[in-house]
Design an enzyme around this catalytic site. Structure first.
Site, PDB file in Angstrom:
ATOM      1  N   LYS A  86       0.853  -1.189   0.000  1.00  0.00           N
ATOM      2  CA  LYS A  86       0.000   0.000   0.000  1.00  0.00           C
ATOM      3  C   LYS A  86       0.894   1.245   0.000  1.00  0.00           C
ATOM      4  O   LYS A  86       1.815   1.356   0.828  1.00  0.00           O
ATOM      5  CB  LYS A  86      -0.919   0.001   1.220  1.00  0.00           C
ATOM      6  CG  LYS A  86      -1.986  -1.075   1.145  1.00  0.00           C
ATOM      7  CD  LYS A  86      -2.665  -1.260   2.479  1.00  0.00           C
ATOM      8  CE  LYS A  86      -3.912  -0.450   2.601  1.00  0.00           C
ATOM      9  NZ  LYS A  86      -4.621  -0.756   3.888  1.00  0.00           N
TER      10      LYS A  86
HETATM   11  O1  G3P Z   1      -7.849   0.002   5.032  1.00  0.00           O
HETATM   12  C1  G3P Z   1      -8.002   1.373   5.405  1.00  0.00           C
HETATM   13  C2  G3P Z   1      -8.911   1.410   6.546  1.00  0.00           C
HETATM   14  O2  G3P Z   1      -8.364   0.590   7.567  1.00  0.00           O
HETATM   15  C3  G3P Z   1      -9.264   2.720   7.136  1.00  0.00           C
HETATM   16  O3  G3P Z   1     -10.326   2.425   7.939  1.00  0.00           O
HETATM   17  O4  G3P Z   1     -11.760   2.513   9.923  1.00  0.00           O
HETATM   18  O5  G3P Z   1      -9.537   3.664   9.946  1.00  0.00           O
HETATM   19  O6  G3P Z   1     -11.407   4.565   8.549  1.00  0.00           O
HETATM   20  P1  G3P Z   1     -10.769   3.353   9.153  1.00  0.00           P
END
Ligand code: G3P
Length: 226
Positions: A86
């Site tokens: 990533k």
């Molecule tokens: O894969 C990206 C993701 O983990 C972001 O998620 O829940 O931190 O917005 P969040």
């Protein structure tokens, strides 16, 4: 649509992978920090759990292209060919994705909040682009609509790149993107569980058990067919 687990806790990965049709695991520095141990140990355990063919997403940490490329090479060397690196979808990130694509290293343009960010990552050679659905919603925009717009842009421009929708907070967001045909979605274990968390499903299963018990208490078909 590929379905991935957006978590690094090995017990949760084992539980979810055992129950559901899972294609891999996605991580980022924040997700790794929640495990409170050496990130290399965590990623090694995840790789062992999902096998050499499971797709493992690991994020490059630096924010300059040179550092991202260095991290990416080390990540793929350590965790294998089916690892996707990533890379933040920034100007330095696009530079890194171009270099890594030339080297045959698979990448995902992450931290995507806008369709043009995704376009640039895909055009640089990223295999995936990861729009943050719930975070976009929380900014007052429509995360699902943004991911659908990105899917359209990839198709119209014949870019060989899949949407990896991420940052979900509920099953409805996943449902809408599954219906739209995005390539992949990654969700936390609790969100994946919520796909089938439904009182009507539980009641129907209970009723079948009770009705069979009325014929053969405590028995299964296998018991009766012995
Ligand atoms: O894969 C990206 C993701 O983990 C972001 O998620 O829940 O931190 O917005 P969040």
């Amino acid at each position: 649509m590929k379905l991935l687990i957006d978590d690094a806790h090995i017990d949760e990965i084992k539980r979810i992978e055992d129950l559901y049709p899972i294609d891999g695991v996605t991580t980022n520095p924040t997700i790794l920090s929640r495990v409170h141990q050496d990130p290399v140990k965590t990623l090694t355990e995840i790789r062992e759990q999902i096998g050499k063919d499971g797709i493992l997403f690991v994020q490059a940490v630096p924010d300059d292209a040179e550092g991202m490329v260095r991290d990416a090479r080390a990540i793929v060397k350590a965790f294998g060919e089916s690892t996707v690196v990533k890379i933040a979808s920034t100007p330095q990130g696009f530079k890194a994705i171009k270099q890594l694509t030339a080297e045959g290293i698979h990448t995902c343009g992450t931290v995507v909040y806008t369709p043009l960010q995704a376009f640039l990552a895909a055009k640089s050679g990223a295999d995936y682009v990861a729009p943050y659905i719930n975070r976009i919603d929380n900014m007052g925009y429509d995360g699902v609509a943004t991911a659908e717009q990105i899917q359209d842009i990839l198709e119209v421009n014949a870019l060989d790149c899949e949407v990896l929708a991420a940052s979900f907070k509920n099953s409805q967001q996943v449902l809408e993107l599954a219906q739209y045909g995005v390539g992949a979605a990654t969700a936390a274990p609790s969100v994946i569980d919520s796909f089938v968390k439904n009182a009507a499903i539980d009641a129907a299963v209970d009723q079948f058990r009770k009705d069979f018990d009325s014929l053969a208490p405590g028995k299964t078909m296998a018991d009766l067919l012995q």
